[in-house]
Design a protein around this motif. Sequence first.
Motif, PDB file in Angstrom:
ATOM      1  N   HIS A 148     -37.772  56.770 -50.368  1.00  0.00           N
ATOM      2  CA  HIS A 148     -36.687  56.390 -49.457  1.00  0.00           C
ATOM      3  C   HIS A 148     -36.176  54.971 -49.678  1.00  0.00           C
ATOM      4  CE1 HIS A 148     -37.045  60.098 -47.216  1.00  0.00           C
ATOM      5  NE2 HIS A 148     -38.363  59.933 -47.181  1.00  0.00           N
ATOM      6  N   ARG A 198     -24.764  54.284 -46.359  1.00  0.00           N
ATOM      7  CA  ARG A 198     -24.282  55.579 -45.852  1.00  0.00           C
ATOM      8  C   ARG A 198     -25.235  56.729 -46.174  1.00  0.00           C
ATOM      9  NH1 ARG A 198     -19.392  53.513 -48.165  1.00  0.00           N
ATOM     10  NH2 ARG A 198     -19.759  54.796 -50.018  1.00  0.00           N
ATOM     11  N   ASP A 199     -26.137  56.517 -47.131  1.00  0.00           N
ATOM     12  CA  ASP A 199     -27.012  57.585 -47.608  1.00  0.00           C
ATOM     13  C   ASP A 199     -28.159  57.824 -46.625  1.00  0.00           C
ATOM     14  OD1 ASP A 199     -28.162  59.469 -49.393  1.00  0.00           O
ATOM     15  OD2 ASP A 199     -29.526  57.912 -50.123  1.00  0.00           O
ATOM     16  N   GLU A 200     -28.252  59.044 -46.101  1.00  0.00           N
ATOM     17  CA  GLU A 200     -29.266  59.354 -45.097  1.00  0.00           C
ATOM     18  C   GLU A 200     -30.684  59.316 -45.665  1.00  0.00           C
ATOM     19  OE1 GLU A 200     -28.305  63.088 -43.333  1.00  0.00           O
ATOM     20  OE2 GLU A 200     -26.512  62.311 -42.288  1.00  0.00           O
ATOM     21  N   ARG A 201     -30.834  59.531 -46.967  1.00  0.00           N
ATOM     22  CA  ARG A 201     -32.168  59.526 -47.568  1.00  0.00           C
ATOM     23  C   ARG A 201     -32.712  58.107 -47.758  1.00  0.00           C
ATOM     24  NH1 ARG A 201     -31.600  63.841 -52.545  1.00  0.00           N
ATOM     25  NH2 ARG A 201     -30.187  65.321 -51.515  1.00  0.00           N
ATOM     26  N   HIS A 203     -33.824  54.605 -46.576  1.00  0.00           N
ATOM     27  CA  HIS A 203     -34.277  53.938 -45.360  1.00  0.00           C
ATOM     28  C   HIS A 203     -34.354  52.423 -45.526  1.00  0.00           C
ATOM     29  CE1 HIS A 203     -36.490  57.936 -44.190  1.00  0.00           C
ATOM     30  NE2 HIS A 203     -35.173  58.048 -44.218  1.00  0.00           N
TER      31      HIS A 203
END
Length: 289
Positions: A148, A198-201, A203
């Motif tokens: 992540h 913007r990337d949800e993966r 963190h």
Amino acid sequence: MIYRSGQKVLVQGITGKQGTFWSQKMMEMGTSVVAGVNPKRAGETHLGVPVFASAVEATKQIPCDLSVIFVPPMLARDAIVDAIDAGVGCVVVLTEHIPAQHVLEIHARAKRAGCRIVGPNTAGIVTPGEGFVGIMPGHNQNIFKPGHIGVISRSGSLGTLICLNLTRAGLGQSAFLGIGGDPMIGTTTRDALEALDRDERTHAIAMIGEIGGTMEEEAAEYARTMKKPIASFIAGRSSPPDKKMGHAGAIVTGGRGGYASKREALEQAGVRVVDTPHEIALALQGVYA
């Protein structure tokens, strides 16, 4: 600019030594290489995919999401323009030493067409567990593993080291974005930072910068608005002022673009700036702890 499984890749210069080697590695990892370009070998099949005379001809038969350029500097402009005219959404330009006037034209044409240029002089992009595009060792599971942490780097070698350290620390990567070391690149540090935000993966983010230019200072402006933690290493701390070092973009004048300027801007934006590459993984382990 983040590679996703199933996106179709066109390799321009696929039949050359480097094009062949890295296309094989991309395929081994799962990258969907669907076609290649070499005007002298059009109509042939290479590595199990058809070879076309141009990107325009290739995309008439096989829609492609990305193109990667394994083409020498003096021929790179025509290859990139070909990909842009073919409607490819993202072109990964590995080539360095492309004449400046050609680079200016490429960026102007890409902007008008809505095409994303990654590079020139990039090592490519990697999404562990899904695929990679370029010359990063994305197929090596000792260096890249799903995780992540999003990694941004101007340098391919430093980026590889950081990813190795993240993997050894048990963190892995959500994506690696090699933006390139030339002074005029199509995707900036800030652009990459926004994509990972913007990337949800993703963190947390590891941002690897270098002295020269003002990309890190500009990225710091956006970092102020982010909630995702960022750790950064800036290469070139001991380099003498007003001297070009390493990448074509690594030149410092008047303090702007220097180590102190970049570090101050990033720290004021809440970014954790470390002194050695090894400390990136340690800093991000602390985030998860």
